[in-house]
Design an enzyme around this catalytic site. Structure first.
Site, PDB file in Angstrom:
ATOM      1  N   LYS A   1       1.088  -0.690  -0.143  1.00 21.55           N
ATOM      2  CA  LYS A   1      -0.065  -0.170  -0.005  1.00 21.55           C
ATOM      3  C   LYS A   1       0.993   1.076   0.449  1.00 21.55           C
ATOM      4  O   LYS A   1       2.184   1.178  -1.004  1.00 21.55           O
ATOM      5  CB  LYS A   1      -0.779  -0.048   1.271  1.00 21.55           C
ATOM      6  CG  LYS A   1      -2.027  -1.239   0.923  1.00 21.55           C
ATOM      7  CD  LYS A   1      -3.099  -1.345   2.241  1.00 21.55           C
ATOM      8  CE  LYS A   1      -3.813  -2.508   2.210  1.00 21.55           C
ATOM      9  NZ  LYS A   1      -5.159  -3.097   2.730  1.00 21.55           N
TER      10      LYS A   1
ATOM     11  N   GLU B   1     -10.695 -10.121  -0.832  1.00 19.58           N
ATOM     12  CA  GLU B   1     -10.540  -9.809   0.726  1.00 19.58           C
ATOM     13  C   GLU B   1     -11.503  -9.261   0.872  1.00 19.58           C
ATOM     14  O   GLU B   1     -12.533  -8.338   0.362  1.00 19.58           O
ATOM     15  CB  GLU B   1      -9.432  -8.900  -0.144  1.00 19.58           C
ATOM     16  CG  GLU B   1      -7.750  -9.212  -0.620  1.00 19.58           C
ATOM     17  CD  GLU B   1      -7.558  -7.763  -0.254  1.00 19.58           C
ATOM     18  OE1 GLU B   1      -6.401  -8.762   0.081  1.00 19.58           O
ATOM     19  OE2 GLU B   1      -7.551  -6.761  -0.938  1.00 19.58           O
TER      20      GLU B   1
ATOM     21  N   GLY C   1      -7.636  -4.459   7.245  1.00 23.30           N
ATOM     22  CA  GLY C   1      -6.713  -3.897   8.474  1.00 23.30           C
ATOM     23  C   GLY C   1      -7.727  -3.224   9.937  1.00 23.30           C
ATOM     24  O   GLY C   1      -7.239  -2.454  10.395  1.00 23.30           O
TER      25      GLY C   1
END
Ligand code: 13P
Length: 249
Positions: free
Chosen positions: A11, A167, A173
């Site tokens: 990321k 995902e 996260g």
């Protein structure tokens, strides 16, 4: 046998120097990993230093996105043709963060897929539902649509190179992981949808799980029949954790 893959999605993290050091650390430990393809999904600015850091190793390079256009007046965009020369073999497309923060829909993703394939990049195509969609029991429909609208437009030859990543947005996260059974259930569904268009070839498509995957939960998730590896965010920023995940198979 299907290819096993553990891909890091860095990321927007690390400076180029930090990224280079991280790549070197992954390369140094990569001999501990057997039978698993390691891929580093790095920011565009890191393609050059990381390509040098992994040169001569089996570690592969990926971008995190590419432009839907081939070239021209698109300020700030990066074309697939600018990524491939660094030796990148992959590009992550359709990540939920791109869908959410950059309005990427299937129309845009179809163009990005074309650019990726035209430049020899294998897409790691991300699908996954939001929390409210799972709670409403719509997760199967959501991923089916994400696949039908984009993957079904590929030729048989293109499909052979595709990697899919499931995902669930609610697990990214958040520290919340899908259970191994939840992952298996939807991975099997994804493979069935792929097979409805591409037949037995879908047996060869790597389907990766992503969302708070870490050394402590990777082994259980990877033990499932239709889970062929992981797309790793936070835990990919530490070489030790990334390698430990790859060793969890
Ligand atoms: P985390 O592993 O940080 O949850 O991120 C997953 C992800 O989005 C990988 O693409």
């Amino acid at each position: 046998m299907r290819q096993k893959i553990v891909a890091g999605n860095w990321k927007m993290n690390t400076t180029p120097a930090e990224g280079e050091a991280l790549a070197k650390a992954v390369v140094a430990a990569s001999s501990e990993v057997k039978g698993v393809t390691l891929i580093l999904g790095v920011p565009f600015t890191h393609l050059c230093p990381v390509s040098k850091a992994i040169a001569g190793s089996d570690v592969k390079l990926s971008a995190q996105d590419c432009s839907a256009h081939d070239k021209g007046a698109y300020t700030g965009e990066v074309a697939a043709s600018m990524i491939a020369p660094f030796g990148a073999g992959y590009v992550i497309l359709g990540h939920s963060e791109r869908r959410e923060y950059h309005g990427e829909d299937s129309a845009i993703l179809n163009e990005k897929m074309k650019q990726a394939y035209a430049n020899g990049l294998a897409p790691i195509y991300c699908v996954g539902e939001k929390l409210e969609e799972r709670e409403a029991g719509k997760h199967f429909d959501v991923v089916t649509k994400q696949i039908e609208e984009v993957v079904f437009n590929l030729s048989d030859e293109q499909f052979d190179k595709l990697v899919v990543a499931y995902e669930p947005v609610w697990a990214i996260g958040t520290g919340k992981t899908a259970t191994a059974d939840q992952a298996q259930e939807i991975h099997a569904h994804i493979r069935k949808v792929l097979a409805s268009k591409f037949g037995a070839k879908a047996e060869n498509t790597p389907i990766l799980y992503g969302g708070s995957c870490k050394p402590s939960n990777a082994a259980e998730i990877f033990s499932k029949a239709d889970v062929d590896g992981g797309l790793i965010g936070g835990a990919a920023l530490k070489a030790e954790d990334f390698i430990a995940i790859a060793k969890a198979f």
